[in-house]
Scaffold this motif. Sequence first.
Motif, short mmCIF file in Angstrom:
data_model
loop_
_atom_site.label_atom_id
_atom_site.label_comp_id
_atom_site.label_asym_id
_atom_site.label_seq_id
_atom_site.Cartn_x
_atom_site.Cartn_y
_atom_site.Cartn_z
N GLY A 55 0.78 -1.21 0.18
CA GLY A 55 -0.19 -0.09 0.08
C GLY A 55 1.00 1.25 0.26
O GLY A 55 0.43 2.47 -0.82
N SER B 286 -10.07 0.60 9.36
CA SER B 286 -9.24 1.14 10.37
C SER B 286 -10.06 1.51 11.63
O SER B 286 -9.54 1.44 12.76
N GLY C 62 -11.07 1.10 3.51
CA GLY C 62 -9.75 1.22 4.09
C GLY C 62 -10.19 2.01 5.55
O GLY C 62 -9.82 1.76 6.72
N ALA D 176 -4.55 -0.13 4.30
CA ALA D 176 -5.26 -0.14 5.80
C ALA D 176 -5.29 -1.53 6.20
O ALA D 176 -5.37 -2.31 7.31
N GLN D 177 -5.47 -2.58 5.04
CA GLN D 177 -5.49 -3.80 5.65
C GLN D 177 -4.13 -4.34 6.26
O GLN D 177 -4.27 -5.18 6.98
N ASN E 169 -6.63 1.23 0.67
CA ASN E 169 -7.30 0.11 1.31
C ASN E 169 -6.27 -1.10 1.29
O ASN E 169 -6.47 -1.69 2.50
#
Lengths: 387, 313
Positions: free
Chosen positions: A350, B50, B46, B105-106, B102
Motif C-alpha cells: 500500500g 481502520s 480502508g 489499511a489492510q 485500502n
Amino acid sequence: MRNHVGTTIGRDQRMIQPGQTQSKRRGSGFSWRGTLAGIVTPVVAVAASLLIGSLVIAMLKVNPLVAYSYLFSGAVGNLGQLTGTITNAIPLIFAGLAVTVAFRGSIFNIGGEGQLYMGALFAILAGTMLKLPPGIHLLVALAAGAVGGLLWALIPGYLNARRGLNEVIVTILMNYIAQWFISYLVHGPIREAGWNPQSRMVAATARLPILIHGTSLHVGIILALIAAVLMHILLTRTGLGFAIRMVGSNREASRYAGINSARVVILTMCVSGALAGLAGASEMLGTRYRLLEGFSPGYGFDAIAVAMVGRTTALGTVLGALFFGALRSGATVMQSGTGLPVVAVYFIQGLIILFMIAGSSVNFFKNLAPKKEVTADDKSAKSTAVS
Amino acid sequence: MTSLLKVLLSVDFGYASIRMASPLILAALGGIFSERAGVLSLGLEGMMLSGALAGFLGSFYSGSPWVGVVYAGLAGGAVAVIYAAACITFKANQVVAAVGLNILAQGITGLVFRGAFGITQDLHQAPAFQPVAIPVLSKIPVLGPMLFNHELLVYAAFLLLPVVVFVLYRTTWGLKLRSVGENPLAADTVGVNVTRMRYTGVVISGILAGIAGSLLSIAFINTFIENITAGRGFVAFAAVIFGKWTPIGVFLSALLFGAADALQLRIQALGLPIPYQLMLLFPYLLALIALVFSGRSQSPASLGSPYDKSGRS
C-alpha cells in the motif's frame, strides 16, 4: 471529460502512465532522461516504503534488519527459494499485464481477482473433464482459462461502454461474487469425493511441465514472458494498441477521431480479462493442479501494485511482478522466523502505491526531463478537461 | 419458497436488516460528503477497517466502548487525511489512491492487531455496546422489537439522515460543499476555498466510516478479525452511486443492501437448503443488479478530477 458515472479521467490526472509525466517520447525518440526518471521513481518508492516498514517493524519489537534478512533470504536465498519467487511471479505477470493494458485505456480493472478465479475454474474444468492428447490438452485448458477470465471481464466492459457504469465498483462486486461462487462449486458440484473441499486433479496431459527438475518452476514463466512481449507489441505497434491509448487519453476526442470507443473499451476489457484468466489458469495447471476456495493470496490485487511499480509498461510489469513475487515468498519465511504476519506485505504494498502516486505527481525529476512542449494534443486535452 | 416468505415477514429479519444496514448507512451517508465535494469515496473500505480496529483497541484498553467510538472516528479521519492529501494536494488518480489506501489499511490493521495480541487464535473480547430498549416505543407489537431495541449507534445512524439532509441543503456550508463538487472553478471565483472544502468533505466521510467500522467490532461481534469489513465499504460506495448522491436515496440503498445481508444471515441461521456460499454472494449480486438497473445518473460534475487553479483541469 466525463466518461461514466463515477470516475472522471482527465489527462493531467493520469500521472502514473509512462511518457506522460516526464518526457514526450514521441518526436524526440528515446530519451534517457525520461527513462532514468522512470526507473528512479519506483526505486525511491520501494526504498521509502521499506524504510517506513522497518520503523513499524521496530515498533512491534522485532529487529527490522533481522526481519528483512529473513525476507531476503526467503526470497532468493537458495535455488528452491529463487525458483519459488519466480513461480510466484508467473500469475503476477499475467495479472499485472491485465491491469496494465486496461490502465492504458484509462479503465480500472480492479476485478483481476474475480477474473483470475473464473479463469482457474474454466482451466480446471477443461483440465479435469476432457480427454485429449498431451500438448493439445494443455493448450485447450489454457485457452479455456483465458476465456473464463474474458467472459467475467466482458460484463463490466459492456456495462461501462454501453451503460456508462463505473467499472471500478462493478469489478469489485464481481470479485466477491466470483470468490463465493467458486467456494460453492468446490463444496458442491465439482467437489472431489473425499474429505477436503476441492476439485479433482488436473490430468497429467494438461499440466504445465516443470522447467527445472526438483523445483516448482514451470513453463508458465515462458508463457508469461511471451505475453509481456506481445503486450508491448500490442500497445506500441498495432492499431488496436493505438486505439486503446487514444481512448485512454480522451474518450470523447477519440470518438470524434472516428474511433468506436465503446468497442475499444470492451475489447480492452476482453484482453485484460483473458490475461487475468491466464493468471488463474497458470496457477491451476502449473502449481496447484486443483481448484480450492481462496487459493489466490490476492494476486489480482497485488497486480495493481505490480502495474503501478512497473509504470504500466510491459517490461516494468515483469520486473514489478518479480519484486512482489519475492516479497510474497520472503514474507512466509519472515513470518516463521520473526512472527511478523504476512499482512506486513500489504502494508509495504500500500505504501509503495501511495509513494508511486506522490512521486509521479511531485515529479522530483522535472529538471532531468527534456523541456515539455505544448502540443496540439495537450491543448485539446485542456479544453475538454475544463468543460 | 413459503419458508423464504416466512423469513422475509419475520420480526427477526426486520431487526437484523436494521442492524446490518446501520454501518452501511453511516459509511454511505459519510461518502456523500466526499463525493459531493468531488472526491471519489472508494476509500471507504480502508477507513471502515481502520475504524473497526481502532474502536476495538480503544474499547479493549479503556474498558468503555464510547472511547472506542472516539478512537474509531479519529482513525477513520486520519486515514481520510492521507487519502485527501493524495487526491487533493498531490492530484493523484483517485481510483489508484483508493486502491493503495485500502491495501495499506489492510496491512496496518493486520500488523497492529497481531502486534498487540500476538499470533494466537484466542478470541479477544472488548467491552461492547448493549442494545438499549426505548421506553414505551419498544413495547409496540412487531415494530417495537424490530425498530426500538438496538444499540445506541444504530439509532444514531438513522438519526444522521435528517442531519445530513439539513446540512447539505439548508446551510451555506452545504451549498459550498456541493458547489465545489459541481464546478470548483466557479466556486473558487466566488471565494470558496476549494481545497479546504474538499479536505473537510473527505475527512467527514472518514470519521463516519470509522465509526461505521467500530459498529462491526464493538457492537455486533465484540472482537476484531482481520478484514472484518469484508467489502462493506465497497457496498457503501455502491449505495452512494445507486442512491444517486442524494441523502434519502443513499439511505434507502444502504437499507436495501443491509436487508440483503440480513436475509443471507437469517437463511443460514434457519438452515434452509440453500448453500451458504450462494447466500453470501447475494448482497454483492443484489448491489450489482441494482447498479445495472439504476441506469445512467447524474454524478457531481467534477467528481474524480482534481482542481487546479491554473485552470488545467
